[in-house]
Design an enzyme around this catalytic site. Structure first.
Site, PDB file in Angstrom:
ATOM      1  N   ALA A 203       0.859  -1.182   0.000  1.00  0.00           N
ATOM      2  CA  ALA A 203       0.000   0.000   0.000  1.00  0.00           C
ATOM      3  C   ALA A 203       0.898   1.235   0.000  1.00  0.00           C
ATOM      4  O   ALA A 203       2.080   1.161   0.355  1.00  0.00           O
ATOM      5  CB  ALA A 203      -0.893  -0.019   1.232  1.00  0.00           C
TER       6      ALA A 203
ATOM      7  N   GLY B 174       0.540  -5.116   0.891  1.00  0.00           N
ATOM      8  CA  GLY B 174      -0.627  -5.233   0.013  1.00  0.00           C
ATOM      9  C   GLY B 174      -0.314  -5.917  -1.312  1.00  0.00           C
ATOM     10  O   GLY B 174      -1.208  -6.476  -1.956  1.00  0.00           O
TER      11      GLY B 174
ATOM     12  N   GLU C 287      -0.536  -9.516  -0.511  1.00  0.00           N
ATOM     13  CA  GLU C 287      -1.958  -9.813  -0.281  1.00  0.00           C
ATOM     14  C   GLU C 287      -2.736  -9.846  -1.593  1.00  0.00           C
ATOM     15  O   GLU C 287      -3.667 -10.637  -1.754  1.00  0.00           O
ATOM     16  CB  GLU C 287      -2.543  -8.779   0.685  1.00  0.00           C
TER      17      GLU C 287
ATOM     18  N   GLU D 191       4.409  -5.289   7.451  1.00  0.00           N
ATOM     19  CA  GLU D 191       3.603  -4.275   8.150  1.00  0.00           C
ATOM     20  C   GLU D 191       4.076  -4.014   9.572  1.00  0.00           C
ATOM     21  O   GLU D 191       4.004  -2.876  10.063  1.00  0.00           O
ATOM     22  CB  GLU D 191       2.117  -4.695   8.151  1.00  0.00           C
TER      23      GLU D 191
HETATM   24  N1  COA Z   1       4.565   3.109  -0.742  1.00  0.00           N
HETATM   25  C1  COA Z   1       4.940   4.267  -1.278  1.00  0.00           C
HETATM   26  N2  COA Z   1       6.081   4.426  -1.990  1.00  0.00           N
HETATM   27  C2  COA Z   1       6.848   3.341  -2.108  1.00  0.00           C
HETATM   28  C3  COA Z   1       6.514   2.089  -1.563  1.00  0.00           C
HETATM   29  C4  COA Z   1       5.303   1.998  -0.850  1.00  0.00           C
HETATM   30  N3  COA Z   1       4.873   0.861  -0.308  1.00  0.00           N
HETATM   31  N4  COA Z   1       7.496   1.220  -1.846  1.00  0.00           N
HETATM   32  C5  COA Z   1       8.407   1.897  -2.567  1.00  0.00           C
HETATM   33  N5  COA Z   1       8.018   3.179  -2.720  1.00  0.00           N
HETATM   34  C6  COA Z   1       8.708   4.246  -3.435  1.00  0.00           C
HETATM   35  C7  COA Z   1       9.899   4.754  -2.656  1.00  0.00           C
HETATM   36  O1  COA Z   1       9.488   5.705  -1.679  1.00  0.00           O
HETATM   37  C8  COA Z   1      10.696   5.385  -3.768  1.00  0.00           C
HETATM   38  O2  COA Z   1      10.118   6.614  -4.126  1.00  0.00           O
HETATM   39  P1  COA Z   1      11.057   7.916  -4.411  1.00  0.00           P
HETATM   40  O3  COA Z   1      11.921   7.488  -5.573  1.00  0.00           O
HETATM   41  O4  COA Z   1      10.095   8.997  -4.751  1.00  0.00           O
HETATM   42  O5  COA Z   1      11.839   8.139  -3.165  1.00  0.00           O
HETATM   43  C9  COA Z   1      10.466   4.423  -4.926  1.00  0.00           C
HETATM   44  O6  COA Z   1       9.270   3.740  -4.624  1.00  0.00           O
HETATM   45  C10 COA Z   1      11.568   3.403  -5.089  1.00  0.00           C
HETATM   46  O7  COA Z   1      11.724   2.710  -3.868  1.00  0.00           O
HETATM   47  P2  COA Z   1      13.119   2.570  -3.087  1.00  0.00           P
HETATM   48  O8  COA Z   1      12.835   2.347  -1.640  1.00  0.00           O
HETATM   49  O9  COA Z   1      14.026   3.725  -3.424  1.00  0.00           O
HETATM   50  O10 COA Z   1      13.702   1.252  -3.761  1.00  0.00           O
HETATM   51  P3  COA Z   1      14.744   0.241  -3.120  1.00  0.00           P
HETATM   52  O11 COA Z   1      15.148  -0.669  -4.214  1.00  0.00           O
HETATM   53  O12 COA Z   1      15.785   0.942  -2.351  1.00  0.00           O
HETATM   54  O13 COA Z   1      13.872  -0.615  -2.056  1.00  0.00           O
HETATM   55  C11 COA Z   1      11.946  -1.837  -1.296  1.00  0.00           C
HETATM   56  C12 COA Z   1      12.818  -1.421  -2.488  1.00  0.00           C
HETATM   57  C13 COA Z   1      10.732  -2.562  -1.848  1.00  0.00           C
HETATM   58  C14 COA Z   1      12.728  -2.769  -0.369  1.00  0.00           C
HETATM   59  C15 COA Z   1      11.519  -0.580  -0.507  1.00  0.00           C
HETATM   60  O14 COA Z   1      10.973   0.364  -1.430  1.00  0.00           O
HETATM   61  C16 COA Z   1      10.482  -0.837   0.556  1.00  0.00           C
HETATM   62  O15 COA Z   1      10.808  -1.357   1.602  1.00  0.00           O
HETATM   63  N6  COA Z   1       9.219  -0.420   0.284  1.00  0.00           N
HETATM   64  C17 COA Z   1       8.155  -0.505   1.254  1.00  0.00           C
HETATM   65  C18 COA Z   1       7.676  -1.933   1.397  1.00  0.00           C
HETATM   66  C19 COA Z   1       6.607  -2.017   2.454  1.00  0.00           C
HETATM   67  O16 COA Z   1       6.860  -1.847   3.633  1.00  0.00           O
HETATM   68  N7  COA Z   1       5.388  -2.347   2.007  1.00  0.00           N
HETATM   69  C20 COA Z   1       4.294  -2.608   2.887  1.00  0.00           C
HETATM   70  C21 COA Z   1       3.494  -1.405   3.170  1.00  0.00           C
HETATM   71  S1  COA Z   1       2.227  -1.775   4.328  1.00  0.00           S
END
Ligand code: COA
Length: 260
Positions: free
Chosen positions: A67, A112, A115, A135
């Site tokens: 999400a 999400g 999910e 989460e």
């Molecule tokens: N919501 C909003 N934005 C998200 C996102 C999410 N769930 N997951 C990634 N993004 C965005 C990042 O903020 C970033 O945006 P920006 O370029 O404007 O800063 C872009 O996507 C790229 O992500 P980034 O974190 O730079 O890539 P990465 O390769 O370093 O890491 C992940 C990848 C997936 C490990 C990391 O993005 C992450 O942990 N995301 C969240 C996962 C999460 O907790 N999801 C569950 C939510 S309940």
């Protein structure tokens, strides 16, 4: 019909390929994506041109990274309940579609995103896919079905580990846990999904729909589930395709199913 956040292609076999298209945000699910998925799957239920759906994410890095965390600051108890219920309703619509839905998981499937994959009927993952329910790292719990569908797919013990540790697992581990049906290279992912869908679309469409409906009762007490199965078996026996399937077998020819 156009969607702001989805790319939709429907081929001449009736396979709709739906790509969640926010690659700069790793296809995170904001309210627009949820609304578009809702609208698309509503249409998929009634549009005869769509016989099955393959769901994937844009880019090579992510299926759906969860999400949209950027909107989480707005949530309080009441808004959180609404947020979860809204996503759950859309994922229920996907799960309850009477046509097969395959998730082609092409990278991160987190929160999400996992999910969403659990709500699809089948999952094929590329070897770079990563699944997880992170989460707890944010101080929340899965809200789009992760505490309910994941235990049904993986068993309570393994699901508990995933949701409490927030650890990511790779595609191979997800395969070993029974969470994904196949693992392919990224280059082969969509072909593998289309091949599986083509196999299913070669079967009697009403039997496929009734089978999906019967499977949805597999978490009920056995006697209840068996009663549902018997009823749906009876419904299948009333179809023209059933006559055709039996006639074709006995006549040693290929069945020509009409979905009637
Ligand atoms: N919501 C909003 N934005 C998200 C996102 C999410 N769930 N997951 C990634 N993004 C965005 C990042 O903020 C970033 O945006 P920006 O370029 O404007 O800063 C872009 O996507 C790229 O992500 P980034 O974190 O730079 O890539 P990465 O390769 O370093 O890491 C992940 C990848 C997936 C490990 C990391 O993005 C992450 O942990 N995301 C969240 C996962 C999460 O907790 N999801 C569950 C939510 S309940």
């Amino acid at each position: 019909m156009d969607y702001a956040t989805l790319l939709v292609e429907i081929d001449d076999r009736g396979i709709a390929t739906v790509t969640i298209n926010r690659p700069d945000k790793l296809n995170a699910l904001n309210a627009d994506v949820i609304a578009d998925l809702d609208a698309f799957f509503q249409r998929a239920g009634t549009d005869g041109a769509i016989r099955g759906v393959i769901l994937t994410g844009a880019g090579e890095k992510s299926f759906v990274a969860g999400a949209d965390i950027a909107r989480f600051r707005e949530l309080d108890g009441e808004k959180g309940r609404f947020f979860a219920a809204r996503g759950q309703a859309v994922f229920n619509r996907i799960e309850q579609l009477s046509k097969p839905v395959i998730a082609a998981v092409n990278g991160f499937a987190l929160g999400g995103g996992s999910e969403l994959a659990w709500a699809c009927h089948l999952r094929i993952a590329s070897d770079n896919a990563r699944f997880g329910q992170p989460e707890v790292n944010l101080g929340i719990i899965p809200g789009y079905g992760g505490t309910q569908r994941l235990p049904r797919l993986a068993g309570l013990g393994l699901a508990t580990e995933l949701v409490l540790t927030g650890d990511m697992i790779d595609a191979r581990r997800a395969y070993e846990m029974g969470l994904v049906n196949r693992v392919t290279t990224q280059a082969e992912l969509m072909d593998a999904a289309r091949a599986m869908m083509t196999t299913i679309l070669g079967k009697a469409p009403l039997a496929v729909a009734l089978t999906l409906k019967a499977l949805r009762s597999s978490d009920r007490p056995l006697a209840e589930g068996l009663a549902v199965e018997a009823d749906l078996f009876g419904q299948a026996c009333d179809t023209e395709d059933f006559r055709e399937g039996v006639d074709a077998f006995l006549g040693k020819r290929k069945a020509d199913f009409q979905g009637k």
